[in-house]
Design a protein around this motif. Structure first.
Motif, PDB file in Angstrom:
ATOM      1  N   ALA A  38       0.816  -1.218   0.000  1.00  0.00           N
ATOM      2  CA  ALA A  38       0.000   0.000   0.000  1.00  0.00           C
ATOM      3  C   ALA A  38       0.850   1.268   0.000  1.00  0.00           C
ATOM      4  CB  ALA A  38      -0.934   0.004   1.211  1.00  0.00           C
ATOM      5  N   GLY A  39       2.179   1.102   0.065  1.00  0.00           N
ATOM      6  CA  GLY A  39       3.064   2.259   0.015  1.00  0.00           C
ATOM      7  C   GLY A  39       3.592   2.730   1.347  1.00  0.00           C
ATOM      8  N   PHE A  40       3.370   1.964   2.408  1.00  0.00           N
ATOM      9  CA  PHE A  40       3.902   2.352   3.713  1.00  0.00           C
ATOM     10  C   PHE A  40       5.429   2.320   3.668  1.00  0.00           C
ATOM     11  CE2 PHE A  40      -0.360   2.064   4.597  1.00  0.00           C
ATOM     12  CZ  PHE A  40      -0.738   1.959   5.926  1.00  0.00           C
ATOM     13  N   ARG A  41       6.051   3.207   4.437  1.00  0.00           N
ATOM     14  CA  ARG A  41       7.495   3.416   4.330  1.00  0.00           C
ATOM     15  C   ARG A  41       8.311   2.704   5.400  1.00  0.00           C
ATOM     16  NH1 ARG A  41       9.333   8.247   5.262  1.00  0.00           N
ATOM     17  NH2 ARG A  41      11.206   7.738   4.104  1.00  0.00           N
ATOM     18  N   GLY A  42       7.686   2.189   6.431  1.00  0.00           N
ATOM     19  CA  GLY A  42       8.450   1.534   7.487  1.00  0.00           C
ATOM     20  C   GLY A  42       7.530   0.865   8.489  1.00  0.00           C
ATOM     21  N   VAL A  43       8.143   0.188   9.463  1.00  0.00           N
ATOM     22  CA  VAL A  43       7.407  -0.587  10.462  1.00  0.00           C
ATOM     23  C   VAL A  43       7.897  -0.202  11.852  1.00  0.00           C
ATOM     24  CG1 VAL A  43       6.970  -2.904  11.374  1.00  0.00           C
ATOM     25  CG2 VAL A  43       7.052  -2.530   8.894  1.00  0.00           C
ATOM     26  N   LEU A  44       6.944   0.027  12.765  1.00  0.00           N
ATOM     27  CA  LEU A  44       7.249   0.185  14.183  1.00  0.00           C
ATOM     28  C   LEU A  44       6.720  -1.043  14.904  1.00  0.00           C
ATOM     29  CD1 LEU A  44       7.416   3.222  13.200  1.00  0.00           C
ATOM     30  CD2 LEU A  44       6.691   3.834  15.501  1.00  0.00           C
ATOM     31  N   LEU A  45       7.603  -1.858  15.427  1.00  0.00           N
ATOM     32  CA  LEU A  45       7.194  -3.035  16.175  1.00  0.00           C
ATOM     33  C   LEU A  45       6.910  -2.633  17.615  1.00  0.00           C
ATOM     34  CD1 LEU A  45       6.844  -6.120  16.505  1.00  0.00           C
ATOM     35  CD2 LEU A  45       9.278  -6.194  17.127  1.00  0.00           C
ATOM     36  N   THR A  46       5.661  -2.773  18.043  1.00  0.00           N
ATOM     37  CA  THR A  46       5.316  -2.489  19.432  1.00  0.00           C
ATOM     38  C   THR A  46       5.663  -3.704  20.273  1.00  0.00           C
ATOM     39  OG1 THR A  46       3.586  -0.880  18.935  1.00  0.00           O
ATOM     40  CG2 THR A  46       3.423  -2.042  21.031  1.00  0.00           C
ATOM     41  N   ALA A  47       6.610  -3.529  21.192  1.00  0.00           N
ATOM     42  CA  ALA A  47       7.163  -4.655  21.940  1.00  0.00           C
ATOM     43  C   ALA A  47       6.810  -4.631  23.416  1.00  0.00           C
ATOM     44  CB  ALA A  47       8.688  -4.659  21.787  1.00  0.00           C
ATOM     45  N   ASP A  48       6.086  -3.596  23.853  1.00  0.00           N
ATOM     46  CA  ASP A  48       5.861  -3.430  25.292  1.00  0.00           C
ATOM     47  C   ASP A  48       4.501  -3.909  25.760  1.00  0.00           C
ATOM     48  OD1 ASP A  48       4.299  -1.506  24.133  1.00  0.00           O
ATOM     49  OD2 ASP A  48       5.085   0.177  25.292  1.00  0.00           O
ATOM     50  N   ALA A  49       3.749  -4.632  24.907  1.00  0.00           N
ATOM     51  CA  ALA A  49       2.406  -5.054  25.297  1.00  0.00           C
ATOM     52  C   ALA A  49       2.137  -6.494  24.871  1.00  0.00           C
ATOM     53  CB  ALA A  49       1.363  -4.119  24.698  1.00  0.00           C
TER      54      ALA A  49
END
Length: 365
Positions: free
Chosen positions: A155-166
């Motif tokens: 879809a054109g997203f530029r990056g990933v933030l992995l949420t690791a605290d939950a």
């Protein structure tokens, strides 16, 4: 951008909060504003900013002042990003599509929750040219998480933030008291399965440890994700400097100092309090985002002075979306940028690169 008229007295994030509360049901408000347990960490997020004074400077040369930021190869006009928030159709019928449109109009990157109530492709279509990133949880089915990342990339997203605290949900007492239930129209549009494994606890067994943590993510999962995702990968939920170092060793391209808005582990430290320790460990090796409690441009100035590259804004953006749709989102981001420019002028800083601990009080010798 279409949407309701912006109230003439909406001139700050707090004004949008006040108006939003009158427009949402008590149940949805409890979801939006809710925190873990007693809400101490949520409160500390704000108190940390309030307790840090700024050091005004006079007669500074401000010719050529600007707030541009280079962020993973793209120039952004200011350091405010829209934080990931789930189920945005609870706040507005267009949900994440309107949020993306407003963010793009104001030049802000937006992190889209994997629990978004609009499809990744639909969000991207609603805001051509948007700077979109995916917030990702590692699901019990790891292949499903990789599929989410792949669909976001398509879809054109530029990056990933992995949420690791939950790895498990926080104890959301306010939501429980209010009886919040997610309505079907705001359900996750991109998930095929649950984010967390269900409990299999029997009588006398822990409802958390039995089943729910069997598939909890580990550092091995981060390494595997890094090897299979070609996009920039940031780790969100860093508070401890040792975790910051471990994330870098696993190949993270950036870090997000965050306590999940105080929604997971209550009495975890304020994000701003943890930031200097993480920055000291990282030593500028990768960008650091600060998430949690940002409500003013002066907050961004303080975060950048303590080592952040940029800041993410969460709940206030949902307030603005509730009140003014895409126009409200763009308006609030413009307010925050103007507040930052004012604060930079009054502390004698012409660019983000010039913001350092010298803007903080007490002054260093």
């Amino acid at each position: 951008m279409s949407g309701p008229l912006i109230p003439p007295d909406a001139v700050s994030a707090e004004d949008y909060r006040r108006h939003a509360q009158t427009r949402l049901s008590p149940e949805v408000w409890a979801w939006l504003e809710g925190a873990g347990a007693d809400g101490l960490t949520r409160r500390w997020n704000r108190e940390a900013f309030d307790a840090q004074a700024l050091a005004p400077r006079i007669l500074a040369e401000m010719e050529g002042a600007q707030t541009w930021l280079d962020f993973f190869g793209r120039s952004l006009p200011h350091p405010f990003l829209v934080a990931p928030m789930a189920h945005q159709r609870l706040a507005h019928p267009e949900g994440e599509a309107a949020m993306a449109l407003g963010a793009t109009a104001a030049g802000a990157a937006m992190v889209v929750s994997c629990q978004a109530s609009r499809s990744f492709a639909g969000i991207a279509r609603a805001a051509p040219g948007a700077d979109l990133w995916l917030q990702l949880y590692l699901q019990p089915d790891r292949l499903a998480s990789l599929d989410l990342a792949q669909r976001a990339a398509e879809a054109g997203f530029r990056g990933v933030l992995l949420t690791a605290d939950a790895p498990v949900n926080g104890l959301r007492n306010e939501e429980a008291r209010a009886g919040f239930r997610l309505p079907p129209e705001a359900a996750s549009a991109n998930l095929a399965g649950p984010l967390h494994a269900p409990s299999r606890a029997g009588p006398g067994e822990s409802p958390v440890f039995k089943g729910m943590l069997d598939a909890a993510p580990t550092w091995r999962d981060l390494e595997a994700l890094r090897s299979r995702i070609g996009l920039p990968l940031l780790v969100k939920g860093i508070l401890h400097p040792a975790d910051a170092r471990r994330a870098l060793d696993c190949g993270a391209d950036g870090l997000v100092v965050s306590n999940h808005g105080g929604r997971v582990l209550d009495t975890a430290p304020a994000s701003l309090a943890a930031l200097p320790y993480v920055a000291a460990e990282v030593k500028g090796a990768v960008p650091i985002l600060l998430d949690g409690g940002v409500r003013r441009g002066t907050d961004a100035l303080k975060a950048l002075a303590l080592g952040a590259t940029a800041v993410m804004v969460g709940r206030p953006m949902l307030h603005a979306l509730t009140v003014g749709g895409a126009s409200g989102v763009a308006h609030l981001l413009t307010i925050l940028r103007a507040e930052l420019e004012t604060a930079m002028t009054l502390t004698g800083r012409r660019s983000l690169a010039e913001i350092d601990a010298g803007v903080l009080w007490p002054p260093k010798a």
